[in-house]
Design an enzyme around this catalytic site. Sequence first.
Site, PDB file in Angstrom:
ATOM      1  N   TYR A   1       7.589  -0.319  10.490  1.00  0.00           N
ATOM      2  CA  TYR A   1       6.243  -0.878  10.340  1.00  0.00           C
ATOM      3  C   TYR A   1       5.245  -0.042  11.152  1.00  0.00           C
ATOM      4  O   TYR A   1       4.173   0.331  10.667  1.00  0.00           O
ATOM      5  CB  TYR A   1       6.282  -2.327  10.824  1.00  0.00           C
ATOM      6  CG  TYR A   1       4.975  -3.063  10.882  1.00  0.00           C
ATOM      7  CD1 TYR A   1       4.590  -3.926   9.868  1.00  0.00           C
ATOM      8  CD2 TYR A   1       4.131  -2.943  11.990  1.00  0.00           C
ATOM      9  CE1 TYR A   1       3.399  -4.635   9.935  1.00  0.00           C
ATOM     10  CE2 TYR A   1       2.948  -3.639  12.074  1.00  0.00           C
ATOM     11  CZ  TYR A   1       2.589  -4.488  11.037  1.00  0.00           C
ATOM     12  OH  TYR A   1       1.409  -5.181  11.120  1.00  0.00           O
TER      13      TYR A   1
ATOM     14  N   HIS B   1      -8.212 -10.687  12.467  1.00  0.00           N
ATOM     15  CA  HIS B   1      -8.234  -9.468  11.639  1.00  0.00           C
ATOM     16  C   HIS B   1      -8.638  -9.842  10.214  1.00  0.00           C
ATOM     17  O   HIS B   1      -8.122 -10.831   9.672  1.00  0.00           O
ATOM     18  CB  HIS B   1      -6.833  -8.844  11.672  1.00  0.00           C
ATOM     19  CG  HIS B   1      -6.654  -7.601  10.878  1.00  0.00           C
ATOM     20  ND1 HIS B   1      -7.673  -6.720  10.597  1.00  0.00           N
ATOM     21  CD2 HIS B   1      -5.533  -7.067  10.298  1.00  0.00           C
ATOM     22  CE1 HIS B   1      -7.189  -5.710   9.894  1.00  0.00           C
ATOM     23  NE2 HIS B   1      -5.909  -5.908   9.688  1.00  0.00           N
TER      24      HIS B   1
ATOM     25  N   HIS C   1      -5.458  -2.856  13.537  1.00  0.00           N
ATOM     26  CA  HIS C   1      -5.354  -1.807  12.581  1.00  0.00           C
ATOM     27  C   HIS C   1      -6.676  -1.411  11.927  1.00  0.00           C
ATOM     28  O   HIS C   1      -6.801  -0.327  11.352  1.00  0.00           O
ATOM     29  CB  HIS C   1      -4.319  -2.338  11.569  1.00  0.00           C
ATOM     30  CG  HIS C   1      -4.198  -1.821  10.230  1.00  0.00           C
ATOM     31  ND1 HIS C   1      -4.027  -2.593   9.106  1.00  0.00           N
ATOM     32  CD2 HIS C   1      -4.181  -0.540   9.818  1.00  0.00           C
ATOM     33  CE1 HIS C   1      -3.886  -1.840   8.059  1.00  0.00           C
ATOM     34  NE2 HIS C   1      -3.975  -0.598   8.442  1.00  0.00           N
TER      35      HIS C   1
ATOM     36  N   GLU D   1      -8.282  -8.032   7.330  1.00  0.00           N
ATOM     37  CA  GLU D   1      -7.529  -7.580   6.159  1.00  0.00           C
ATOM     38  C   GLU D   1      -6.972  -8.791   5.411  1.00  0.00           C
ATOM     39  O   GLU D   1      -6.558  -9.787   6.007  1.00  0.00           O
ATOM     40  CB  GLU D   1      -6.406  -6.597   6.550  1.00  0.00           C
ATOM     41  CG  GLU D   1      -5.838  -5.930   5.304  1.00  0.00           C
ATOM     42  CD  GLU D   1      -4.981  -4.696   5.586  1.00  0.00           C
ATOM     43  OE1 GLU D   1      -4.653  -4.406   6.744  1.00  0.00           O
ATOM     44  OE2 GLU D   1      -4.635  -4.024   4.579  1.00  0.00           O
TER      45      GLU D   1
ATOM     46  N   ASP E   1      -4.400  -9.797   3.905  1.00  0.00           N
ATOM     47  CA  ASP E   1      -3.110 -10.468   4.103  1.00  0.00           C
ATOM     48  C   ASP E   1      -3.225 -11.555   5.175  1.00  0.00           C
ATOM     49  O   ASP E   1      -2.355 -12.422   5.277  1.00  0.00           O
ATOM     50  CB  ASP E   1      -1.976  -9.478   4.432  1.00  0.00           C
ATOM     51  CG  ASP E   1      -2.346  -8.444   5.484  1.00  0.00           C
ATOM     52  OD1 ASP E   1      -3.541  -8.224   5.725  1.00  0.00           O
ATOM     53  OD2 ASP E   1      -1.418  -7.846   6.059  1.00  0.00           O
TER      54      ASP E   1
ATOM     55  N   HIS F   1       0.823  -1.216   0.000  1.00  0.00           N
ATOM     56  CA  HIS F   1       0.000   0.000   0.000  1.00  0.00           C
ATOM     57  C   HIS F   1       0.856   1.265   0.000  1.00  0.00           C
ATOM     58  O   HIS F   1       0.574   2.209   0.742  1.00  0.00           O
ATOM     59  CB  HIS F   1      -0.960   0.049   1.203  1.00  0.00           C
ATOM     60  CG  HIS F   1      -1.676  -1.233   1.465  1.00  0.00           C
ATOM     61  ND1 HIS F   1      -2.169  -1.569   2.701  1.00  0.00           N
ATOM     62  CD2 HIS F   1      -1.982  -2.254   0.664  1.00  0.00           C
ATOM     63  CE1 HIS F   1      -2.741  -2.738   2.636  1.00  0.00           C
ATOM     64  NE2 HIS F   1      -2.640  -3.184   1.403  1.00  0.00           N
TER      65      HIS F   1
ATOM     66  N   HIS G   1       3.022 -10.772  11.262  1.00  0.00           N
ATOM     67  CA  HIS G   1       4.070 -10.403  10.300  1.00  0.00           C
ATOM     68  C   HIS G   1       5.410 -10.471  11.027  1.00  0.00           C
ATOM     69  O   HIS G   1       5.557  -9.916  12.122  1.00  0.00           O
ATOM     70  CB  HIS G   1       3.900  -8.963   9.793  1.00  0.00           C
ATOM     71  CG  HIS G   1       2.653  -8.712   9.011  1.00  0.00           C
ATOM     72  ND1 HIS G   1       2.437  -9.249   7.751  1.00  0.00           N
ATOM     73  CD2 HIS G   1       1.567  -7.953   9.281  1.00  0.00           C
ATOM     74  CE1 HIS G   1       1.259  -8.828   7.296  1.00  0.00           C
ATOM     75  NE2 HIS G   1       0.704  -8.048   8.206  1.00  0.00           N
TER      76      HIS G   1
ATOM     77  N   ASP H   1      -1.574  -7.810  13.613  1.00  0.00           N
ATOM     78  CA  ASP H   1      -0.748  -6.702  13.101  1.00  0.00           C
ATOM     79  C   ASP H   1       0.110  -6.055  14.191  1.00  0.00           C
ATOM     80  O   ASP H   1       1.224  -5.586  13.913  1.00  0.00           O
ATOM     81  CB  ASP H   1      -1.644  -5.612  12.492  1.00  0.00           C
ATOM     82  CG  ASP H   1      -2.009  -5.896  11.040  1.00  0.00           C
ATOM     83  OD1 ASP H   1      -1.365  -6.767  10.425  1.00  0.00           O
ATOM     84  OD2 ASP H   1      -2.930  -5.246  10.530  1.00  0.00           O
TER      85      ASP H   1
END
Length: 386
Positions: free
Chosen positions: A191, A77, A144, A79, A81, A23, A222, A163
């Site tokens: 990050y 989460h 997030h 999102e 990913d 992004h 991550h 995240d």
Amino acid sequence: MRKEIAKNIFEVGASDWNVRNFHGYLTHYGSSYNAYLVIDEKITLIDTVKAPFGEELLERISEIIDPSKIDYVICNHVEMDHSGAMPVVMNVAKNATVITTAKAQQELQLHYDTTAWKWDIIKSGDQRKIGSRTFDFVATPMVHWPDNMVTYLEEEKMLFSNDAFGQHIAHSEIFADELPLDFVFQQAKTYYANIVMPYSPQVVNALKTVGTLDIRMICPSHGLIFRKDLDKYLSLYTDWATGKTEKKAVIVYDSMWHSTEKIAKAVAKAFENKGYQFKMFCLQSNHISDIMADCLDAEYICVGSPTLNKGMLPTVASFMTYLQGLIVKGKKGFLFGSYGWAGLSMKFMQRFFDESCIETVDTINEQFVPTKDRLNEITKQIEDKI
Ligand code: FEO
């Protein structure tokens, strides 16, 4: 096969060695999408991976158990990913129940065909036993997305933080202490600055709750897992979330004919004279996302652009746009630039500073080429206001 990180608990996610743009955030070291398999009387998968890595995830799980035997899929989460491979997992694990919040359920239904999925909708503070082990769920909205939560495994004192506490690092190692710690913390800071910073007030709240937990291992979605140096990591996160600054200035600029560059150096000289650490970033050579880690703990953010036509240089506009989306209150700054006949860049940069809640201490707008004497005056002018 990914490593067993505790007895019958495996990291089964995927490293994305070649992703370089998240992004607009340049991920120089790739990333990973960590997913965790917990084997007990019931079998639980905590989070999944980005969709292209779905088969890889299933292969890794298959080395440990038959994926069709998964009983629960915890979604911390939505999102993509982390949830992108949920459809492929749910298609194989047909008896699995998704454990998540009502908000995440709503969002998952807006991403995927979930008509065949079974749900166990939990609230913050709820617990679920899977045999000898107990999961506790803590909602962490806006760390997030609105749906975020973290999952704490009581018996092993493991925090599956998604995240939060992540770093964009692809890795063959699994624990942060297997790499140079400074490198991991620097990537964690980068990050945080590029992803988490705008949600710092929510991070402060989340840290209050997380701080009540006895944590032996932080397992983000991550990057590397922390089994050592937890206090240091939590302390750094607290500093970042609370906006703790160093005696430091970041000077970001672009220049057409070197006049704005000369002013940037005059501004830097002022900070040097006042004993500040400073970093200079010309936007012809630096990507906007590579600057944000230094913005995170800088007391001052100074931005310079010449006037180009009716506004500022596009490189500076790009930086300002990115900064405006990320920065939180509490910063001060100077704006500077040069112009030929209509000094319009300042007006637009001022608007971005105002909308970013950065206090503009002063502006310097010079016509054509500033003389050496004028540059010395600028240094003195800035110095007097630091
Ligand atoms: Fe790593 Fe907000 O997803």
